[in-house]
Design an enzyme around this catalytic site. Sequence first.
Site, PDB file in Angstrom:
ATOM      1  N   ALA A   8       0.832  -1.208   0.000  1.00 24.50           N
ATOM      2  CA  ALA A   8       0.000   0.000   0.000  1.00 24.50           C
ATOM      3  C   ALA A   8       0.864   1.254   0.000  1.00 24.50           C
ATOM      4  O   ALA A   8       0.937   1.995   0.977  1.00 24.50           O
ATOM      5  CB  ALA A   8      -0.945  -0.012   1.200  1.00 24.50           C
ATOM      6  N   GLY A   9       1.530   1.488  -1.148  1.00 27.52           N
ATOM      7  CA  GLY A   9       2.302   2.710  -1.340  1.00 27.52           C
ATOM      8  C   GLY A   9       1.397   3.763  -1.942  1.00 27.52           C
ATOM      9  O   GLY A   9       0.343   4.095  -1.386  1.00 27.52           O
ATOM     10  N   GLY A  12      -1.824   1.700  -3.908  1.00 25.35           N
ATOM     11  CA  GLY A  12      -2.524   0.887  -2.897  1.00 25.35           C
ATOM     12  C   GLY A  12      -2.977   1.736  -1.719  1.00 25.35           C
ATOM     13  O   GLY A  12      -4.060   1.514  -1.154  1.00 25.35           O
ATOM     14  N   LYS A 205      -2.796   1.375 -22.389  1.00 21.72           N
ATOM     15  CA  LYS A 205      -1.963   1.942 -21.306  1.00 21.72           C
ATOM     16  C   LYS A 205      -0.494   1.584 -21.547  1.00 21.72           C
ATOM     17  O   LYS A 205       0.399   2.429 -21.433  1.00 21.72           O
ATOM     18  CB  LYS A 205      -2.461   1.398 -19.956  1.00 21.72           C
ATOM     19  N   ASN A 209       3.495   3.384 -21.509  1.00 27.73           N
ATOM     20  CA  ASN A 209       4.539   2.972 -20.572  1.00 27.73           C
ATOM     21  C   ASN A 209       5.726   2.326 -21.290  1.00 27.73           C
ATOM     22  O   ASN A 209       6.881   2.538 -20.916  1.00 27.73           O
ATOM     23  CB  ASN A 209       3.977   1.987 -19.535  1.00 27.73           C
ATOM     24  N   SER A 274       6.992   7.547 -14.326  1.00 21.89           N
ATOM     25  CA  SER A 274       7.332   6.822 -13.098  1.00 21.89           C
ATOM     26  C   SER A 274       8.728   6.199 -13.208  1.00 21.89           C
ATOM     27  O   SER A 274       9.442   6.107 -12.204  1.00 21.89           O
ATOM     28  CB  SER A 274       6.286   5.758 -12.809  1.00 21.89           C
TER      29      SER A 274
END
Length: 328
Positions: A8-9, A12, A205, A209, A274
């Site tokens: 859960a960064g 999440g 998507k 990326n 990212s």
Amino acid sequence: MKICIFGAGAIGGYMAAKLAQAGGDVSIVARGPHLAAIQAQGLTLLEEGAGPVTVRVRATADAADLGPQDYLIVTLKAHSVPPVVAAMQPLIGPGTTVVSGVNGVPWWYFHKIGGPLEGTRLHSVDRGNLQWDGFGPDRVLGCVVYPAAEVSQPGTVRHIEGNRFSLGEPDGSRSDRAVALSQALQAAGLKAPVRPRLRDEIWVKLWGNLSFNPISALTHATLDVLCTDPGTRDVARRMMIEAQEIAEKLGVTFPIDVDRRIDGGAAVGAHRTSMLQDLEAGRPMEIDALVGSVQELGRITGTPTPTIDTVLALVALRGRMAGLYRTT
Ligand SMILES: NC(=O)C1=CN([C@@H]2O[C@H](COP(=O)(O)OP(=O)(O)OC[C@H]3O[C@@H](n4cnc5c(N)ncnc54)[C@H](OP(=O)(O)O)[C@@H]3O)[C@@H](O)[C@H]2O)C=CC1
Ligand SMILES: CC(C)(CO)C(=O)C(=O)O
């Protein structure tokens, strides 16, 4: 409905905070200072136009504290998943659905796709079949993650934009488990359509990326620049056309063309992808899931990928030189 979010960064944490705010039974597995802050002060979500909201969620580093779940939502970086499949086992019971909220080609891609490639395993994203064997493909519900978020400080997630998590069964069916999760996410204020052709969305998507991320890591350019500079736009275009040929051989239909996709990237503005953010922050880079996987699919489908091969070689060496990527 018991939901555990593993890793859960940014993404999440955003999902967990929204579910918890809506009163959902959500727990998280996290680690390090982020976990310590959540345990001490709660999980704080910063959203544009709203004040900070802090929720209390059950948070642990050890999945064994939580027991079997209805949904295990995996929001780790792609390369972080295989090493922890064994540690996730306490979360998995007979009725657990595993949702893969990870960018790139998913390890389950050829599950229930039908045809001669049915059941093909992908070395680039699931070396040693750790996910295929450890989760079991029948448990999987696919997910394409659209929101952008970041951990702005331990215990705090800043939502940047977007709230859509498209869901889809590998066989395209509108299953009870997909609909139930969709409803829970919608009740938390998120968009969660159940898609009959999730693989089409995965590729649209992935187009971005696959190309924008390594080009940005190699050039340190933001999206607006790399999508409009004639040289790098052409490199992105060539990579995307190679990817399109692969995807179409696999039955994918693209609802837009390459130029529109690149224009969409440019419109995002001065965003550091990212992969560039990971490089600059000294974090491992998602090269295999975003680029290596497409090269592997090129080999599987007998499609030449000269531009993807070139960019992959360059970004892989860039990552290795920075100590942020290794091929195992
Ligand atoms: N962030 C974004 O805007 C978007 C991300 N995505 C995709 O979503 C996925 C998740 O990305 P994101 O949320 O940014 O990643 P983050 O790195 O922010 O979140 C992953 C979290 O998992 C933690 N973690 C790693 N290993 C373990 C472990 N063994 N046990 C417990 N916790 C662990 C990490 O901790 P630590 O920091 O210590 O490593 C980190 O807090 C990726 O595939 C990404 O490409 C997709 C769209 C947008
Ligand atoms: C480049 C972008 C915005 C979309 O393709 C992205 O998803 C990322 O930064 O990883």
